[in-house]
Design an enzyme around this catalytic site. Sequence first.
Site, PDB file in Angstrom:
ATOM      1  N   ALA A 101      -9.210  81.897  -7.704  1.00 50.29           N
ATOM      2  CA  ALA A 101      -9.434  82.564  -9.002  1.00 50.29           C
ATOM      3  C   ALA A 101     -10.916  82.794  -9.292  1.00 50.29           C
ATOM      4  O   ALA A 101     -11.265  83.591 -10.158  1.00 50.29           O
ATOM      5  CB  ALA A 101      -8.800  81.744 -10.124  1.00 50.29           C
ATOM      6  N   ALA A 134      -8.797  74.097 -13.354  1.00 56.39           N
ATOM      7  CA  ALA A 134      -9.341  72.760 -13.105  1.00 56.39           C
ATOM      8  C   ALA A 134      -9.489  72.645 -11.599  1.00 56.39           C
ATOM      9  O   ALA A 134      -8.510  72.494 -10.890  1.00 56.39           O
ATOM     10  CB  ALA A 134      -8.403  71.688 -13.636  1.00 56.39           C
ATOM     11  N   PHE A 165      -4.085  79.009  -7.264  1.00 58.32           N
ATOM     12  CA  PHE A 165      -4.387  78.793  -5.851  1.00 58.32           C
ATOM     13  C   PHE A 165      -3.500  77.662  -5.356  1.00 58.32           C
ATOM     14  O   PHE A 165      -3.797  76.491  -5.581  1.00 58.32           O
ATOM     15  CB  PHE A 165      -5.872  78.429  -5.706  1.00 58.32           C
ATOM     16  CG  PHE A 165      -6.428  78.620  -4.321  1.00 58.32           C
ATOM     17  CD1 PHE A 165      -5.836  79.478  -3.416  1.00 58.32           C
ATOM     18  CD2 PHE A 165      -7.579  77.946  -3.935  1.00 58.32           C
ATOM     19  CE1 PHE A 165      -6.367  79.664  -2.144  1.00 58.32           C
ATOM     20  CE2 PHE A 165      -8.118  78.121  -2.661  1.00 58.32           C
ATOM     21  CZ  PHE A 165      -7.511  78.979  -1.766  1.00 58.32           C
ATOM     22  N   TYR A 167     -11.572  68.913 -23.407  1.00 62.47           N
ATOM     23  CA  TYR A 167     -11.214  67.585 -23.923  1.00 62.47           C
ATOM     24  C   TYR A 167     -12.512  66.927 -24.359  1.00 62.47           C
ATOM     25  O   TYR A 167     -13.537  67.066 -23.689  1.00 62.47           O
ATOM     26  CB  TYR A 167     -10.525  66.757 -22.826  1.00 62.47           C
ATOM     27  CG  TYR A 167     -10.155  65.360 -23.270  1.00 62.47           C
ATOM     28  CD1 TYR A 167      -9.102  65.164 -24.161  1.00 62.47           C
ATOM     29  CD2 TYR A 167     -10.856  64.248 -22.825  1.00 62.47           C
ATOM     30  CE1 TYR A 167      -8.767  63.892 -24.595  1.00 62.47           C
ATOM     31  CE2 TYR A 167     -10.527  62.971 -23.246  1.00 62.47           C
ATOM     32  CZ  TYR A 167      -9.481  62.793 -24.130  1.00 62.47           C
ATOM     33  OH  TYR A 167      -9.154  61.529 -24.566  1.00 62.47           O
ATOM     34  N   SER A 221       0.088  74.684 -13.204  1.00 65.18           N
ATOM     35  CA  SER A 221       0.404  73.303 -13.607  1.00 65.18           C
ATOM     36  C   SER A 221      -0.303  72.975 -14.913  1.00 65.18           C
ATOM     37  O   SER A 221      -1.097  73.764 -15.419  1.00 65.18           O
ATOM     38  CB  SER A 221      -0.017  72.308 -12.508  1.00 65.18           C
ATOM     39  OG  SER A 221      -1.422  72.315 -12.362  1.00 65.18           O
ATOM     40  N   TYR A 261     -16.870  61.061 -19.570  1.00 61.46           N
ATOM     41  CA  TYR A 261     -16.367  62.411 -19.843  1.00 61.46           C
ATOM     42  C   TYR A 261     -17.376  63.234 -20.645  1.00 61.46           C
ATOM     43  O   TYR A 261     -18.196  63.935 -20.077  1.00 61.46           O
ATOM     44  CB  TYR A 261     -14.998  62.340 -20.544  1.00 61.46           C
ATOM     45  CG  TYR A 261     -14.211  63.621 -20.354  1.00 61.46           C
ATOM     46  CD1 TYR A 261     -13.182  63.700 -19.432  1.00 61.46           C
ATOM     47  CD2 TYR A 261     -14.526  64.780 -21.065  1.00 61.46           C
ATOM     48  CE1 TYR A 261     -12.480  64.888 -19.216  1.00 61.46           C
ATOM     49  CE2 TYR A 261     -13.851  65.968 -20.861  1.00 61.46           C
ATOM     50  CZ  TYR A 261     -12.825  66.016 -19.945  1.00 61.46           C
ATOM     51  OH  TYR A 261     -12.149  67.195 -19.736  1.00 61.46           O
ATOM     52  N   GLY A 279      -5.116  80.172 -13.869  1.00 64.79           N
ATOM     53  CA  GLY A 279      -4.848  78.745 -13.677  1.00 64.79           C
ATOM     54  C   GLY A 279      -3.494  78.390 -14.258  1.00 64.79           C
ATOM     55  O   GLY A 279      -3.370  77.528 -15.120  1.00 64.79           O
ATOM     56  N   SER A 280      -2.446  79.098 -13.786  1.00 72.69           N
ATOM     57  CA  SER A 280      -1.142  79.065 -14.483  1.00 72.69           C
ATOM     58  C   SER A 280      -0.084  78.183 -13.823  1.00 72.69           C
ATOM     59  O   SER A 280       1.067  78.220 -14.220  1.00 72.69           O
ATOM     60  CB  SER A 280      -0.584  80.492 -14.566  1.00 72.69           C
ATOM     61  OG  SER A 280      -0.279  80.962 -13.254  1.00 72.69           O
TER      62      SER A 280
END
Length: 400
Positions: free
Chosen positions: A112, A140, A74, A225, A51, A235, A48-49
């Site tokens: 991924a 994400a 992706f 988070y 952004s 959340y 997941g690189s």
Amino acid sequence: MIIKPRIRGFICTTTHPVGCEANVLEQINITKAKGKIANGPKKVLVVGSSSGYGLSSRITAAFGSDAATLGVFFEKPSSETKPGTAGWYNSAAFDKFAKAEGLYSKSINCDAFSHEAKQKAIELIKEDLGQVDMVVYSLASPVRKLPDSGELIRSSLKPIGEPYKATAVDTNKDIIIEASVEPATEQEINDTVTVMGGEDWELWMQALAEAGVLADGCKTVAYSYIGTELTWPIYWHGALGKAKMDLDRAAHALDDKLSATGGSANVAVLKSVVTQASSAIPVMPLYIAMVFKKMRAEGLHEGCIEQINRMFSERLYKADGSAAEVDESNRLRLDDWELREEIQQHCRDMWPQVTSENLAELTDYREYKEEFLKLFGFGIEGIDYEQDVNPNVEFDVVSI
């Protein structure tokens, strides 16, 4: 083509390659200005690189620690009629700047969550790096295709138990609204855990371990988070929170395995930032605009790159070699500044006062909008957006 921003909902459907490159360079320069990270990692896989925090992790490893990096993401390249995604241009820019400094950089563009992604990553690690000493998991995604059955599972940004009503900002019209979100069903909660929980992180680590490509002492980290009562209903106490709790479960299981060879697994709890992911969560844009204003006033403001640099140098890779401070759940807490009482009290006080008329005055909403556009390469000083640009950017990437 001449590219202008086009916003639809909480996504900008156009991107600017030159602007995205400028964003990456800015993060690289911030990292370099902080100096080298003592005892930092040297061979890093980032899942997941392209952004947000994943991109900042790759930049920090490479330019703060001279690490060889393999990135998995992706994204879409440009077509004849439209530019590529911001993550494509970010990754191309990273690759260009890393190679210019003699750093190893390779990327895999694929789903991924798939078995193929894991196998290709293992193949490249074996061929080029031997083993990795750090694995960052920063996916994400709203959807996960189950690797065995091919079934598509979708996550939900919903509360649990009862409808959630709160003051929010309509980022298209720039007005204050009352947001209302219906609660998630049991199925939606389970599906959100399947997509955003810790299972895929465990599958990655299991595949890497079985292939023998994890070095002794390998550290792995996944991002979360928690926030405060202002955002908890949607959340931490919502469907997404259940997924993040599953990430904690996975971290404990992975830590038990890795500690046998001197390694570790942690969830890192990070602060709220302007990303494509956070802009999709009801209430987050207003909360972020509020908390940013106060944190800037207190000299505590951090973006993705400052947070990740602090995680590397003050938590995972401390100059004196001492162990990272963790909370009672073995998490690295980088949200410590945001959670200071005076910061949160300010937000609690502001929340009932904010209106469409005073939004720009009471919060950093204008800056929020600017940062949002920057994610897609727009609104960056020194770039002539009337210039014709070539949207077709190629780099060292394996697409599967």
